[in-house]
Design a protein around this motif. Structure first.
Motif, PDB file in Angstrom:
ATOM      1  N   PRO A  31      88.100 -10.672  16.501  1.00  0.00           N
ATOM      2  CA  PRO A  31      86.684 -10.313  16.410  1.00  0.00           C
ATOM      3  C   PRO A  31      85.910 -10.782  17.627  1.00  0.00           C
ATOM      4  O   PRO A  31      86.184 -11.853  18.174  1.00  0.00           O
ATOM      5  CB  PRO A  31      86.223 -11.046  15.147  1.00  0.00           C
ATOM      6  N   ASP A  32      84.926  -9.978  18.056  1.00  0.00           N
ATOM      7  CA  ASP A  32      84.056 -10.431  19.142  1.00  0.00           C
ATOM      8  C   ASP A  32      82.889 -11.239  18.606  1.00  0.00           C
ATOM      9  O   ASP A  32      82.097 -11.768  19.365  1.00  0.00           O
ATOM     10  CB  ASP A  32      83.556  -9.243  19.962  1.00  0.00           C
ATOM     11  N   PHE A  33      82.789 -11.346  17.280  1.00  0.00           N
ATOM     12  CA  PHE A  33      81.765 -12.193  16.667  1.00  0.00           C
ATOM     13  C   PHE A  33      82.166 -13.660  16.757  1.00  0.00           C
ATOM     14  O   PHE A  33      83.341 -14.007  16.603  1.00  0.00           O
ATOM     15  CB  PHE A  33      81.577 -11.841  15.193  1.00  0.00           C
ATOM     16  N   VAL A  34      81.187 -14.513  16.999  1.00  0.00           N
ATOM     17  CA  VAL A  34      81.399 -15.955  16.839  1.00  0.00           C
ATOM     18  C   VAL A  34      81.422 -16.247  15.343  1.00  0.00           C
ATOM     19  O   VAL A  34      80.751 -15.575  14.556  1.00  0.00           O
ATOM     20  CB  VAL A  34      80.271 -16.745  17.534  1.00  0.00           C
ATOM     21  N   THR A  35      82.211 -17.238  14.937  1.00  0.00           N
ATOM     22  CA  THR A  35      82.212 -17.646  13.540  1.00  0.00           C
ATOM     23  C   THR A  35      80.769 -17.859  13.060  1.00  0.00           C
ATOM     24  O   THR A  35      79.982 -18.524  13.737  1.00  0.00           O
ATOM     25  CB  THR A  35      82.991 -18.964  13.367  1.00  0.00           C
ATOM     26  N   PRO A  36      80.383 -17.273  11.924  1.00  0.00           N
ATOM     27  CA  PRO A  36      79.003 -17.421  11.448  1.00  0.00           C
ATOM     28  C   PRO A  36      78.538 -18.880  11.434  1.00  0.00           C
ATOM     29  O   PRO A  36      79.312 -19.789  11.134  1.00  0.00           O
ATOM     30  CB  PRO A  36      79.070 -16.839  10.030  1.00  0.00           C
ATOM     31  N   ARG A  63      80.348 -22.685  10.912  1.00  0.00           N
ATOM     32  CA  ARG A  63      80.453 -23.669  11.999  1.00  0.00           C
ATOM     33  C   ARG A  63      79.756 -24.973  11.627  1.00  0.00           C
ATOM     34  O   ARG A  63      80.245 -26.071  11.934  1.00  0.00           O
ATOM     35  CB  ARG A  63      79.845 -23.093  13.282  1.00  0.00           C
ATOM     36  N   GLU A  64      78.596 -24.846  10.971  1.00  0.00           N
ATOM     37  CA  GLU A  64      77.840 -26.043  10.580  1.00  0.00           C
ATOM     38  C   GLU A  64      78.641 -26.896   9.595  1.00  0.00           C
ATOM     39  O   GLU A  64      78.612 -28.130   9.661  1.00  0.00           O
ATOM     40  CB  GLU A  64      76.509 -25.629   9.972  1.00  0.00           C
ATOM     41  N   ALA A  65      79.372 -26.238   8.698  1.00  0.00           N
ATOM     42  CA  ALA A  65      80.217 -26.990   7.767  1.00  0.00           C
ATOM     43  C   ALA A  65      81.324 -27.728   8.510  1.00  0.00           C
ATOM     44  O   ALA A  65      81.669 -28.868   8.164  1.00  0.00           O
ATOM     45  CB  ALA A  65      80.824 -26.035   6.739  1.00  0.00           C
ATOM     46  N   LYS A  71      90.081 -12.803  10.363  1.00  0.00           N
ATOM     47  CA  LYS A  71      89.516 -11.505  10.722  1.00  0.00           C
ATOM     48  C   LYS A  71      88.126 -11.292  10.122  1.00  0.00           C
ATOM     49  O   LYS A  71      87.141 -11.178  10.848  1.00  0.00           O
ATOM     50  CB  LYS A  71      90.474 -10.393  10.284  1.00  0.00           C
ATOM     51  N   ALA A  72      88.021 -11.230   8.804  1.00  0.00           N
ATOM     52  CA  ALA A  72      86.736 -10.904   8.182  1.00  0.00           C
ATOM     53  C   ALA A  72      85.692 -11.984   8.426  1.00  0.00           C
ATOM     54  O   ALA A  72      84.502 -11.696   8.555  1.00  0.00           O
ATOM     55  CB  ALA A  72      86.912 -10.668   6.683  1.00  0.00           C
ATOM     56  N   GLN A  73      86.126 -13.258   8.477  1.00  0.00           N
ATOM     57  CA  GLN A  73      85.173 -14.354   8.693  1.00  0.00           C
ATOM     58  C   GLN A  73      85.108 -14.790  10.152  1.00  0.00           C
ATOM     59  O   GLN A  73      84.443 -15.771  10.465  1.00  0.00           O
ATOM     60  CB  GLN A  73      85.544 -15.552   7.807  1.00  0.00           C
ATOM     61  N   ALA A  74      85.818 -14.076  11.038  1.00  0.00           N
ATOM     62  CA  ALA A  74      85.797 -14.373  12.482  1.00  0.00           C
ATOM     63  C   ALA A  74      86.176 -15.831  12.763  1.00  0.00           C
ATOM     64  O   ALA A  74      85.503 -16.534  13.511  1.00  0.00           O
ATOM     65  CB  ALA A  74      84.429 -14.044  13.083  1.00  0.00           C
ATOM     66  N   MET A  75      87.295 -16.263  12.175  1.00  0.00           N
ATOM     67  CA  MET A  75      87.722 -17.656  12.282  1.00  0.00           C
ATOM     68  C   MET A  75      89.118 -17.780  12.897  1.00  0.00           C
ATOM     69  O   MET A  75      89.911 -18.625  12.507  1.00  0.00           O
ATOM     70  CB  MET A  75      87.691 -18.325  10.907  1.00  0.00           C
ATOM     71  N   THR A  76      89.425 -16.960  13.908  1.00  0.00           N
ATOM     72  CA  THR A  76      90.783 -16.961  14.455  1.00  0.00           C
ATOM     73  C   THR A  76      91.223 -18.349  14.927  1.00  0.00           C
ATOM     74  O   THR A  76      92.340 -18.776  14.660  1.00  0.00           O
ATOM     75  CB  THR A  76      90.898 -15.967  15.624  1.00  0.00           C
ATOM     76  N   GLY A  77      90.354 -19.041  15.660  1.00  0.00           N
ATOM     77  CA  GLY A  77      90.744 -20.323  16.237  1.00  0.00           C
ATOM     78  C   GLY A  77      90.778 -21.489  15.266  1.00  0.00           C
ATOM     79  O   GLY A  77      91.278 -22.571  15.612  1.00  0.00           O
ATOM     80  N   TRP A  78      90.283 -21.299  14.055  1.00  0.00           N
ATOM     81  CA  TRP A  78      90.287 -22.373  13.067  1.00  0.00           C
ATOM     82  C   TRP A  78      91.669 -22.554  12.445  1.00  0.00           C
ATOM     83  O   TRP A  78      91.966 -23.616  11.900  1.00  0.00           O
ATOM     84  CB  TRP A  78      89.272 -22.083  11.965  1.00  0.00           C
ATOM     85  N   ARG A  79      92.485 -21.520  12.478  1.00  0.00           N
ATOM     86  CA  ARG A  79      93.866 -21.541  12.001  1.00  0.00           C
ATOM     87  C   ARG A  79      93.978 -21.972  10.546  1.00  0.00           C
ATOM     88  O   ARG A  79      94.539 -23.021  10.220  1.00  0.00           O
ATOM     89  CB  ARG A  79      94.755 -22.427  12.890  1.00  0.00           C
ATOM     90  N   VAL A  80      93.425 -21.149   9.681  1.00  0.00           N
ATOM     91  CA  VAL A  80      93.537 -21.433   8.248  1.00  0.00           C
ATOM     92  C   VAL A  80      93.789 -20.118   7.507  1.00  0.00           C
ATOM     93  O   VAL A  80      93.059 -19.149   7.660  1.00  0.00           O
ATOM     94  CB  VAL A  80      92.292 -22.185   7.716  1.00  0.00           C
ATOM     95  N   GLY A  81      94.878 -20.107   6.754  1.00  0.00           N
ATOM     96  CA  GLY A  81      95.249 -18.954   5.946  1.00  0.00           C
ATOM     97  C   GLY A  81      95.726 -19.439   4.590  1.00  0.00           C
ATOM     98  O   GLY A  81      95.591 -20.626   4.256  1.00  0.00           O
ATOM     99  N   VAL A  99      87.584 -27.327   5.263  1.00  0.00           N
ATOM    100  CA  VAL A  99      86.200 -27.525   4.820  1.00  0.00           C
ATOM    101  C   VAL A  99      85.348 -26.318   5.226  1.00  0.00           C
ATOM    102  O   VAL A  99      84.525 -25.819   4.441  1.00  0.00           O
ATOM    103  CB  VAL A  99      85.626 -28.826   5.410  1.00  0.00           C
ATOM    104  N   ALA A 100      85.553 -25.832   6.444  1.00  0.00           N
ATOM    105  CA  ALA A 100      84.812 -24.658   6.897  1.00  0.00           C
ATOM    106  C   ALA A 100      85.166 -23.431   6.059  1.00  0.00           C
ATOM    107  O   ALA A 100      84.297 -22.602   5.753  1.00  0.00           O
ATOM    108  CB  ALA A 100      85.105 -24.399   8.371  1.00  0.00           C
ATOM    109  N   ALA A 101      86.432 -23.311   5.665  1.00  0.00           N
ATOM    110  CA  ALA A 101      86.853 -22.172   4.845  1.00  0.00           C
ATOM    111  C   ALA A 101      86.210 -22.216   3.464  1.00  0.00           C
ATOM    112  O   ALA A 101      85.893 -21.168   2.886  1.00  0.00           O
ATOM    113  CB  ALA A 101      88.375 -22.152   4.726  1.00  0.00           C
TER     114      ALA A 101
END
Length: 384
Positions: A37-42, A46-48, A233-243, A272-274
């Motif tokens: 995604p070209d979106f930054v994580t909402p 990120r705040e969480a 993908k849907a939450q734009a969290m590629t770099g957080w590495r959580v599935g 926690v962010a997830a």
């Protein structure tokens, strides 16, 4: 010196990364290559994560992941898709969906057993089968059928050594969403031959026409199915590495066993962010999905207007147009397009033999860039 592992040595580098790396060295490139995604994580997510760091959530979690997150995932599967899993024994938090795929295949396969993989498919599927000691068996799908799985062709590929079928829906690279009738037939086939099913559903929320069907909810599927999902993908969290992985208890317990020796747990901060993503970010997801849908319609229309046949992608964020009219192979097309017009796409051949004659274009980039990419591609086609 003694030779290294034969299976890994024989595995080629990712065809996706090859073109991405070339493009990274060039100026003014429009990259339609990497599925991110070209979106930054909402911001609320990120705040969480920031809160978690500031308050010292920097330790290991339990091997299976945070109980709160597993409860939320299982509740979401139940309410959204009528797929029911016990959070405490049938759900595992993984370090991205990639780890979940690796765990599932390692647990399901003995050396030499076969996994049928409909293709074109995500570039990691067949290598991961091989890394787990299995043998991948590709079965073609066709653009003329909107890349729907041909269950009869799958059944024709079954041998005494077949152990599982691995699918992705919505699919990378084609954007195909498997019709529920196909999934039902696939489950009946698995029952007839006593096969396992592995379903990569990372793009479940990115479904634009119709609705997503979780394979684990199809009658007869649950006891033999591993469902994979995540937040990249849907939450734009590629770099957080959580599935996550959801499966019958006997499979899930063995996945945890491998996970505890190799990965221990997914990052605490990311988990926690997830949690925040599932509890508070539904509006953000809805907005991003709507934006992808707008881009999808504009981009596919543009590809068709410049003369490229393009099946309607019903999900994910990829278009998979045919470039056969150019007279070039998919690799030649991608290389020459990149050099001539600075547009990076991925040759369809890297996704399996039936991907030849196509290119994968990710429309997870800004609409003005997509429009400019179509203009450049049209100019390139005219130059041929």
């Amino acid at each position: 010196m003694k030779p290294l592992n034969d299976t890994i040595t024989a595995c080629p580098p990712s065809g996706i990364r090859k073109f991405f790396d070339i493009a990274a060295e060039m100026d003014d490139v429009i990259s339609l290559g990497v599925g991110e995604p070209d979106f930054v994580t909402p911001w609320r997510i990120r705040e969480a994560g920031i809160y978690a760091l500031e308050h010292g959530y920097t330790t290991y979690t339990g091997n299976s992941g945070l109980a709160q997150l597993r409860r939320l995932i299982c509740d979401d599967l139940s309410s959204r898709y009528d797929a029911h899993y016990a959070w405490d024994s049938e759900c595992l938090i993984t370090t991205g969906v990639s780890e979940g795929l690796d765990l599932a295949l390692r647990v399901l396969l003995n050396p030499g057993e076969e996994v049928i993989v409909p293709e074109p498919c995500y570039v990691a599927y067949q290598p991961c089968v091989s890394f787990a000691g299995g043998t991948p068996v590709g079965v073609a799908t066709r653009a003329e059928d909107s890349f729907a799985i041909d269950v009869a062709a799958i059944e024709a590929a079954v041998t005494p050594r077949t152990k599982a079928i691995l699918i992705g829906s919505p699919a990378n690279p084609t954007g195909a969403v498997q019709p529920v009738e196909v999934l039902r037939d696939l489950v009946r086939l698995a029952e007839r031959h006593d096969l396992y099913l592995v379903s990569d559903e990372i793009y479940d929320r990115l479904t634009y026409t119709g609705s997503h069907t979780c394979l684990g909810a199809v009658p007869g599927a649950r006891e033999r199915t591993v469902v994979l999902g995540g937040f990249s993908k849907a939450q734009a969290m590629t770099g957080w590495r959580v599935g996550w992985l959801a499966a019958p208890r006997a499979i899930a317990e063995l996945c945890v066993r491998v996970h505890q020796y190799t990965m221990l747990c997914a990052p605490h901060v990311s988990q926690v962010a997830a949690v925040e993503a599932l509890t508070s970010a539904e509006g953000d997801v809805t907005e991003m999905v709507a934006d992808y849908d707008r881009r999808r319609r504009v981009f596919v229309k543009g590809l068709r207007e410049i003369g490229l046949e393009c099946p309607e992608p019903a999900g994910a964020f990829y278009a998979f147009p045919s470039i056969r009219s150019s007279g070039l192979s998919s690799e030649e097309f991608a290389e020459r397009l990149l050099k001539a017009e600075s547009v990076a796409v991925v040759p369809g051949s890297v996704f399996g033999p039936s991907g030849e004659g196509h290119i994968r274009c990710s429309y997870a980039t800004a609409l003005p860039q997509l429009e400019q990419a179509v203009e450049r591609m049209g100019r390139f086609l005219q130059s041929l």
